[in-house]
Scaffold this active site. Structure first.
Site, mmCIF file in Angstrom:
data_model
loop_
_atom_site.group_PDB
_atom_site.id
_atom_site.type_symbol
_atom_site.label_atom_id
_atom_site.label_comp_id
_atom_site.label_asym_id
_atom_site.label_seq_id
_atom_site.Cartn_x
_atom_site.Cartn_y
_atom_site.Cartn_z
ATOM 1 C CG ASP A 195 -1.955 -1.087 1.189
ATOM 2 O OD1 ASP A 195 -2.159 -1.658 0.106
ATOM 3 O OD2 ASP A 195 -2.542 -1.379 2.232
ATOM 4 C CD GLN B 253 -4.109 -5.051 -6.155
ATOM 5 O OE1 GLN B 253 -3.976 -3.851 -6.061
ATOM 6 N NE2 GLN B 253 -5.142 -5.688 -5.637
HETATM 7 O O1 F6P Z 1 -1.332 -5.228 3.072
HETATM 8 C C1 F6P Z 1 -2.391 -4.328 3.192
HETATM 9 C C2 F6P Z 1 -3.514 -4.774 2.360
HETATM 10 O O2 F6P Z 1 -2.974 -4.958 1.104
HETATM 11 C C3 F6P Z 1 -4.710 -3.808 2.292
HETATM 12 O O3 F6P Z 1 -4.707 -2.948 1.204
HETATM 13 C C4 F6P Z 1 -5.874 -4.781 2.202
HETATM 14 O O4 F6P Z 1 -7.051 -4.191 2.710
HETATM 15 C C5 F6P Z 1 -5.411 -5.896 3.042
HETATM 16 O O5 F6P Z 1 -4.024 -5.984 2.837
HETATM 17 C C6 F6P Z 1 -6.098 -7.206 2.743
HETATM 18 O O6 F6P Z 1 -5.369 -8.237 3.315
HETATM 19 P P1 F6P Z 1 -5.956 -9.648 3.756
HETATM 20 O O7 F6P Z 1 -6.924 -10.054 2.698
HETATM 21 O O8 F6P Z 1 -4.764 -10.516 3.822
HETATM 22 O O9 F6P Z 1 -6.613 -9.446 5.075
#
Ligand code: F6P
Length: 341
Positions: free
Chosen positions: A127, A273
């Protein structure tokens, strides 16, 4: 000295490059040995370890993910969590800790150093929202993946004369949307920092159709309409109290279809991503962070984090990174707006 390494929070391309660089320099230059803590803060909390030395880091530079595993375990929410970590480190003979993570993982590292535990931090997140560092590794890879997706969306959108929306990650900060939207030539970019006006978005969409091109909208998962609420997955929270996002792209497609009568579809890039091999930029940044992090351990610079400032890797206090998030400044968004519509 015996050094423990952990990777916490959402994974990110380049984590293995940091681990490799710290271990390689630590062993060959300083004569340190290492222990890998498994799955973020769960490792030191529960004494879960793996062997970590030169053989374990061979060949991992280009590998995505983390050989140590990751989790969103929050030891500050566990009764006696800090004491348990201290005890486990003592029992394992670990003298220092390198914590590689984002806002949450480094927030825990800050609390632990305040409680007297010797730790240094390495900033990680796709991010790019950590303060005190110009970039975090993983961001360039995420932007590259999202840009390629947007490039591909252009050709299919134009074949079908439809609006295509690309939803990218970014909870509080729209860096991925801003950079990939700009690099991919999206004609609307929507980010969490600037709540959007639906009528204005519809105007941009219509004006794009008038110029005989199909509109491409790049939207952060944390973007929201003026006066509206965040769109969440199912309302559930993670261990750090963050609500799980995703869905704003679908919502926007529905609104645009209703108002324009034209077909709008959404692609959610999600974890694509975060997966796969890091770009060359991220490999180099992560490697330089690893080299500097082990140097900070050698200098016993506890409570510091390595950071990129300009082209230099420097040390900053851990709090400088996590106190407030680095969001997209208004001027940067306004630059991108020159291409909207
Ligand atoms: O690493 C941060 C992030 O990429 C945020 O943008 C996103 O909301 C979150 O991870 C989602 O991560 P997970 O699906 O692993 O909880």
């Amino acid at each position: 000295m015996r050094v423990g390494i952990l990777t916490g929070g959402g994974d990110c391309p380049g984590l293995n490059a940091v681990i490799r660089a710290a271990v390689r320099r630590g062993v060959s230059e300083y004569g340190f040995d290492f222990v890998g803590f498994r799955d973020g803060w769960k490792g030191p909390l529960e004494g879960l370890t793996m062997e970590l030395g030169i053989p374990q880091v061979r060949g991992i530079l280009p590998r995505g993910g983390t050989i140590l595993g990751s989790s969103r375990t929050n030891p500050l929410k566990v009764e006696g969590g800090i004491e348990r970590i201290k005890d486990n480190m003592k029992q394992l003979g670990v003298d220092a800790l390198i914590a590689i993570g984002g806002e949450d993982t480094l927030g825990v590292a800050t609390a632990l150093t305040e409680a007297g535990l010797p730790a240094v931090g390495v900033p990680k997140t796709i991010d790019n929202d950590l303060n005190a560092t110009d970039y975090t590794f993983g961001f360039d890879t995420a932007v590259t993946v999202a840009t390629e997706a947007i490039d591909r969306l252009h050709t299919t959108a134009e074949s079908h004369h439809r609006i295509l929306i690309c939803e990218v990650m970014g909870r509080h900060a729209g860096w991925i949307a801003l950079h990939s939207g700009m690099a991919g030539g999206a004609n609307v970019i929507l980010i969490p920092e600037v709540p959007f006006d639906l009528d204005q978005v519809v105007d941009w969409v219509e004006s794009r159709f008038r110029s005989h091109y199909a509109p491409i909208i790049c939207i952060s998962e944390g973007a929201l309409p003026k006066g509206g609420d965040l769109v969440t997955k199912d309302g559930s929270l993670d261990a750090f109290g963050h609500v799980k996002l995703s869905g704003i792209g679908e919502w926007l497609a529905g609104q645009i279809e209703e108002r324009t009568g034209k077909e709008a579809r959404t692609t959610v890039l999600g974890h694509i991503q975060r997966g796969g091999t890091p770009t060359a930029f991220d490999r180099v940044l992560a490697t330089r962070f690893g080299l500097k992090a082990i140097e900070a351990v050698k200098d016993e610079a506890w409570g510091t984090m390595v950071a990129l400032q300009g082209t230099d890797i420097v040390r900053v206090p851990l709090q400088a990174a996590t106190g407030t998030l680095k969001t997209v400044p208004k001027e940067r968004y306004e630059e991108a707006m020159a291409f909207f519509g």
